[in-house]
Structures are given as structure tokens and as C-alpha cells.
Design a protein around this motif. Structure first.
Motif, short mmCIF file in Angstrom:
data_model
loop_
_atom_site.label_atom_id
_atom_site.label_comp_id
_atom_site.label_asym_id
_atom_site.label_seq_id
_atom_site.Cartn_x
_atom_site.Cartn_y
_atom_site.Cartn_z
N ALA A 1 -1.26 109.09 11.48
CA ALA A 1 -2.26 110.14 11.23
C ALA A 1 -1.59 111.36 10.60
N VAL A 2 -2.41 112.20 9.99
CA VAL A 2 -1.91 113.45 9.41
C VAL A 2 -1.21 114.25 10.51
N GLY A 3 0.00 114.72 10.21
CA GLY A 3 0.79 115.47 11.19
C GLY A 3 1.93 114.65 11.78
N LYS A 4 1.81 113.31 11.68
CA LYS A 4 2.88 112.44 12.17
C LYS A 4 4.00 112.36 11.14
N THR A 5 5.18 111.98 11.59
CA THR A 5 6.32 111.83 10.67
C THR A 5 6.35 110.41 10.14
N ALA A 6 6.45 110.30 8.82
CA ALA A 6 6.47 108.98 8.19
C ALA A 6 7.81 108.30 8.43
N THR A 7 7.77 106.99 8.52
CA THR A 7 8.98 106.22 8.73
C THR A 7 9.83 106.20 7.46
N TYR A 8 11.12 105.92 7.63
CA TYR A 8 12.04 105.83 6.48
C TYR A 8 11.71 104.57 5.68
N PHE A 9 11.85 104.66 4.36
CA PHE A 9 11.65 103.47 3.54
C PHE A 9 12.72 103.36 2.46
N ARG A 10 12.92 102.14 2.00
CA ARG A 10 13.91 101.86 0.96
C ARG A 10 13.41 100.65 0.16
N LEU A 11 13.24 100.86 -1.15
CA LEU A 11 12.69 99.81 -2.02
C LEU A 11 13.40 99.82 -3.37
N PRO A 12 13.43 98.68 -4.06
CA PRO A 12 13.99 98.67 -5.41
C PRO A 12 13.00 99.25 -6.42
N ASP A 13 13.51 100.06 -7.37
CA ASP A 13 12.62 100.61 -8.38
C ASP A 13 12.53 99.66 -9.56
N SER A 14 11.88 100.07 -10.62
CA SER A 14 11.64 99.19 -11.78
C SER A 14 12.91 98.81 -12.53
N THR A 15 13.99 99.53 -12.26
CA THR A 15 15.28 99.20 -12.90
C THR A 15 16.18 98.37 -11.98
N GLY A 16 15.70 98.16 -10.75
CA GLY A 16 16.49 97.40 -9.78
C GLY A 16 17.30 98.27 -8.84
#
Length: 346
Positions: A202-217
Motif C-alpha cells: 500500500a501507499v506508504g509502505k517501503t518497496a522491496t529491492y529489485f534487480r533485473l537485466p535491462d535491454s542491453t543485458g
């Protein structure tokens, strides 16, 4: 003589036993005026009735014998795409009446939930053309006074869940007093899980960490946008609605690209890299794009409870969720706030 009395006595016992036996089937009879010769399909609303049956219609009349395992919710599907809820249990003798001109308001009898919903629909017809607020009030009152009715699940879904922006806090309150039998239903069970997910994001909560490959890898994460407000846009090349929404984000990017405190990130739910990259080029998406080709199984999608496309989440520099599924107007307003805040710091 004694044998005659014995036979008579046994016959009475057999007939009594037959009278007490509840049928394992549902008899269904209906007449919908003006429907003519057509076909109605009936299929389960959830896994508790995982099948589809055909109801041939002749001169608006139809009948069938069905075999549900327990009390189930199903849909009557008409050839024009309209569907209407029906509830069935073993031993029920269900009668359906209505008009082809009003397939959204049938009269169904034969058990309590059908009759409760029919009474509710009749009450709505007496209101003329009620506003959305009135409809919600009526549906909410019904749900709060019918804690064990399958009709309550139908009304909850129709008037509160199937909205562009469902209020999960309100939905949670409406489910609080439902009986355990209703809460054990697959639909409510899944809905309660979704409410828990929404509460965590919900709004006000802290988002979890994320890690993803971008369009260049190259791997990209939240920390790459340090000290910036980050608007994350969820989309996919295979989703026509979210492809159309890319025009909105092009405008947002154009407005915010000179603002050093604002960044835009696209996260795609594609599973085909070539299609994803082609869509980025075709739609001229010049901001950062990321995708791990896992579709709906992408971890950040599950963690942020993204259920439909397109979607967006605005994160503050500290990673707090500032907004979800914001309109273009709301995002533009937020951009101005960020700019004014930076000017005051100078």
C-alpha cells in the motif's frame, strides 16, 4: 395372511426410504421469452464446478439435469456474451424465468441464494437508473446482512472487486463477517490472499529491492536511481492496452527528463526477448527498460502485487511507495511538486 402383511410392511419401509433420499442431481427448467431457438452454456464460476454444459433452447424454453458435487456457483452464458450467475446444489429444482430483453435481471428460484439474488435484482429495478454510489450501498448492505450467501460473493465481485481501482480496505471489511464456509470458497480464499498482498504494498509502505537485466543485458536495480523519485511502468509487448499506454509515458518522459530528481523505468512482462526489443524500438521508448523474460512470474511483479497491465508505482528516493496506478494528470502534478521542492532547496 401373515405373508401379505409382511409384504405390505416391507413396501411401506421401501417407499419411506425412497421418499427420504435426496437426489444427487439438479433439475433445471427455464423459460426466457423472446430467446427463440438458441443455446445457453452453463459453466462453473470456480474450480468447485469445473465443467461446461449445453442447454439447447426451443421457443425460449429449456431444461436439463446436472450433477454438482455440492453447492456451487456457476454462470449462464448467452450467445450474445451476457452471463448471469446461478447457484446449484444436489436435489434442487431450479426454475428460471425472464425476458431476452433483460438477460441481466432474471428470476431464479429453487434455493436460497438464487432467491436472495432475484429479490435484490428486483429491488434494483424499482430504483430506475441508480448511481454507482447507490449500487455500492445496496450491494454492501446485502453482503453485510447475508454472511453465508453465495449471492454475497457475486455482489462483492461485481460492485467492489471488478473496478478500475478496487478499494481493498473496504473489500476486506465486507469479507470480515462472512462465514467460514464462504471464506473457504476458492474465490474468497484467493481474494483474501490478494488483500494481504495489497496491504503489504500500500501507499506508504517501503518497496522491496529489485534487480533485473535491462535491454542491453546490464543488471539494473533500485539503487541505480539513487536520490530520485522513480516511476516504474509495467507493460508488455503482447498487451495491446499497455502498448497504447506507451504514448502516455512518452509524454511523461518528455516532461520529466530534465528533472534530475525524477526517473522513469519500464518493466516488461514479456517472455520473448526479440518481441520485447522490437516493441521498445517501435514505440520509441527512450528511457530505461528492464525484463527478465519471466512474464507474470517476475519477482518484482509479484512483490508489488501487480495484477493487470498497464500499471505504475511511484517510489520516493528512500524507496517508499508514493502512489500506485496514478493517472497522467496526477503524475504531472507530482512532477511539478518535485521541481518546486528542488527550487526551494537552491
Amino acid at each position: 395372511m401373515k405373508n401379505i402383511y409382511l409384504v405390505y410392511f416391507l413396501l411401506i419401509i421401501i417407499l419411506s426410504a425412497c421418499g427420504d433420499t435426496k437426489s444427487d442431481t439438479v433439475s433445471l427448467d427455464g423459460e426466457i421469452k423472446g430467446l427463440g431457438n438458441d443455446t445457453i452454456y452453463i459453466y462453473g464460476a470456480d474450480a468447485m464446478y469445473d465443467r461446461m454444459d449445453t442447454l439447447p433452447v426451443k421457443d425460449g424454453k429449456f431444461s436439463a439435469t446436472l450433477s454438482p458435487d455440492t453447492l456451487v456457483a456457476a454462470w449462464l452464458l448467452f450467445s450474445d456474451g451476457i452471463r448471469y450467475p446461478i447457484f446449484m446444489d444436489k436435489g434442487n429444482k431450479i426454475q428460471i424465468k425472464g425476458s431476452a430483453a433483460e438477460l441481466n435481471s432474471l428470476e431464479i428460484t429453487g434455493n436460497t441464494p438464487n432467491e436472495e439474488l432475484s429479490a435484490f435484482q428486483k429491488e434494483l429495478k424499482g430504483l430506475g437508473i441508480p448511481s454507482e454510489k447507490v449500487l455500492e450501498e445496496k450491494a454492501g448492505k446485502f453482503i453485510n446482512t447475508h454472511h453465508s450467501s453465495l449471492a454475497s460473493i457475486y455482489l462483492l465481485d461485481k460492485y467492489f472487486v471488478q473496478k478500475e481501482k478496487p478499494d481493498y480496505t473496504q473489500i476486506g471489511k465486507l469479507t470480515e463477517h462472512m462465514t467460514g464456509e464462504l471464506k473457504d470458497r476458492p474465490y474468497i480464499d484467493e481474494l483474501l490472499d490478494r488483500i494481504q498482498e495489497e496491504e503489504k504494498t500500500a501507499v506508504g509502505k517501503t518497496a522491496t529491492y529489485f534487480r533485473l537485466p535491462d535491454s542491453t543485458g546490464k543488471q539494473i536495480s533500485r539503487s541505480d536511481f539513487k536520490d530520485q523519485y522513480l516511476l516504474v511502468h509495467f507493460w508488455a509487448s503482447w498487451d495491446t492496452v499497455s502498448r497504447d499506454s506507451n504514448a502516455v509515458y512518452r509524454r511523461i518522459y518528455k516532461k520529466g527528463r530534465k528533472n534530475k530528481k525524477f526517473a522513469l523505468l519500464g518493466i516488461s512482462l514479456d517472455i520473448n526477448k526479440e518481441n520485447w526489443l522490437k516493441a521498445i524500438e517501435a514505440d520509441t521508448l527512450k528511457w530505461k527498460q528492464a525484463c527478465d523474460l519471466s512474464g507474470w512470474n517476475t519477482e518484482i511483479v509479484k512483490q508489488l502485487a501487480i495484477k493487470s497491465l498497464p500499471a505504475n508505482v511511484l517510489l520516493t528516493p528512500s524507496g517508499r511507495i508514493e502512489g500506485k496506478n496514478m493517472s497522467e494528470e496526477a503524475i504531472g502534478k507530482k512532477l511539478k511538486e518535485i521541481e518546486e521542492k528542488e527550487k526551494r532547496k537552491r
